[in-house]
Design an enzyme around this catalytic site. Sequence first.
Site, mmCIF file in Angstrom:
data_model
loop_
_atom_site.group_PDB
_atom_site.id
_atom_site.type_symbol
_atom_site.label_atom_id
_atom_site.label_comp_id
_atom_site.label_asym_id
_atom_site.label_seq_id
_atom_site.Cartn_x
_atom_site.Cartn_y
_atom_site.Cartn_z
ATOM 1 C CE1 TYR A 40 38.973 32.798 -0.870
ATOM 2 C CE2 TYR A 40 37.203 33.578 -2.267
ATOM 3 C CZ TYR A 40 37.895 32.540 -1.686
ATOM 4 O OH TYR A 40 37.507 31.250 -1.912
ATOM 5 C CG HIS A 84 32.560 32.967 -6.119
ATOM 6 N ND1 HIS A 84 33.503 33.624 -5.346
ATOM 7 C CD2 HIS A 84 32.647 31.664 -5.764
ATOM 8 C CE1 HIS A 84 34.115 32.758 -4.568
ATOM 9 N NE2 HIS A 84 33.618 31.565 -4.804
ATOM 10 N NE ARG A 134 32.941 25.510 -6.613
ATOM 11 C CZ ARG A 134 32.598 26.470 -7.454
ATOM 12 N NH1 ARG A 134 32.864 26.310 -8.757
ATOM 13 N NH2 ARG A 134 32.004 27.569 -7.041
ATOM 14 N NE ARG A 174 36.589 27.404 -5.457
ATOM 15 C CZ ARG A 174 36.074 28.004 -6.535
ATOM 16 N NH1 ARG A 174 36.716 27.961 -7.675
ATOM 17 N NH2 ARG A 174 34.920 28.648 -6.453
ATOM 18 C CG HIS A 187 37.421 23.945 -1.437
ATOM 19 N ND1 HIS A 187 36.885 23.849 -2.714
ATOM 20 C CD2 HIS A 187 36.778 25.000 -0.860
ATOM 21 C CE1 HIS A 187 35.970 24.783 -2.894
ATOM 22 N NE2 HIS A 187 35.890 25.491 -1.787
#
Length: 309
Positions: free
Chosen positions: A290, A281, A165, A258, A255
């Site tokens: 994803y 996470h 991030r 990322r 972002h």
Amino acid sequence: MTDSAFATDDFIRSRIADWLRDLGSVRRLAPKTLEAYSRDIGQFMSFLAGHMGGPVSLAALKDLRGADIRAFMAQRRSESLGSRSLARVLSALKSFFGFLEREGTLATEALNVIRTPKIGRSLPKALTVIEAKQTIATTDEMEDIPWVAARDMAVISLCYGAGLRISEALALTSGDLEAATLRVTGKGGKVRMVPLIAPVRQSIETYLGLAPFKLWPDDKLFRGVKGGVLSPRLIQKRMEQLRSALGLPPSATPHALRHSFATHLLGRGGDLRAIQELLGHASLSSTQIYTAVDTERLLESYAAAHPRG
């Protein structure tokens, strides 16, 4: 609306302060989340005070009904608050009343009858591999000062090459940089080790070699032109310039790099659990989105390339 300092009596005001301290020191919520929760509970207390015609007391909270909370949520929605923000408001209320119950101050069933607003799960907007590489390669063309260009390239490389991030990249210190890994402090103060691939490490070393500032191990790695800690807004503005130069969509943000890191790893056969660890996470469900991104890209390619697409 007034805030909770004027909408509650001294006792409830002190409980709110204790709750926020607990969230910050014990549960270690991020400062922005604490700020949002504080605002949410203040608006709720102001709403109740408006109905009662005076400061909210413990007795008033004991008489709280589901209809009162629904009325408050309806008012917030009428102010154009989206479902995601409404869900956060409800989370703040549940957290506060859960705190009061654990303290033995108050137990209420009013929140149990309120459903969390449904939130449409939007897919992250990832760049293509070519777009991501072009973004990094073009960064140093956007700036005439060599060390500033190297700095921005290093930060953007960390977003795509390490999945950081932007806040994590800008929080790095010289001491976080190791031979082949990077010590990253993520949300909630959770520390993770991220592999440092050669191109990313090289971009950082290039920046350090050009930077005009002496950096001690505890100093923030990335600095502004006057020597202060680099503002994320400067990197966001750099991405705006890159979007314009490369013809990228508005979704191409730091972002998004990322997101691209995770999507491209998964597309190359990366293990979902490993990607979860790299991203920091807390749960696998956050990373599983994803798989949907990768499937969506596969279907787009199929539709574009298949003779009957």
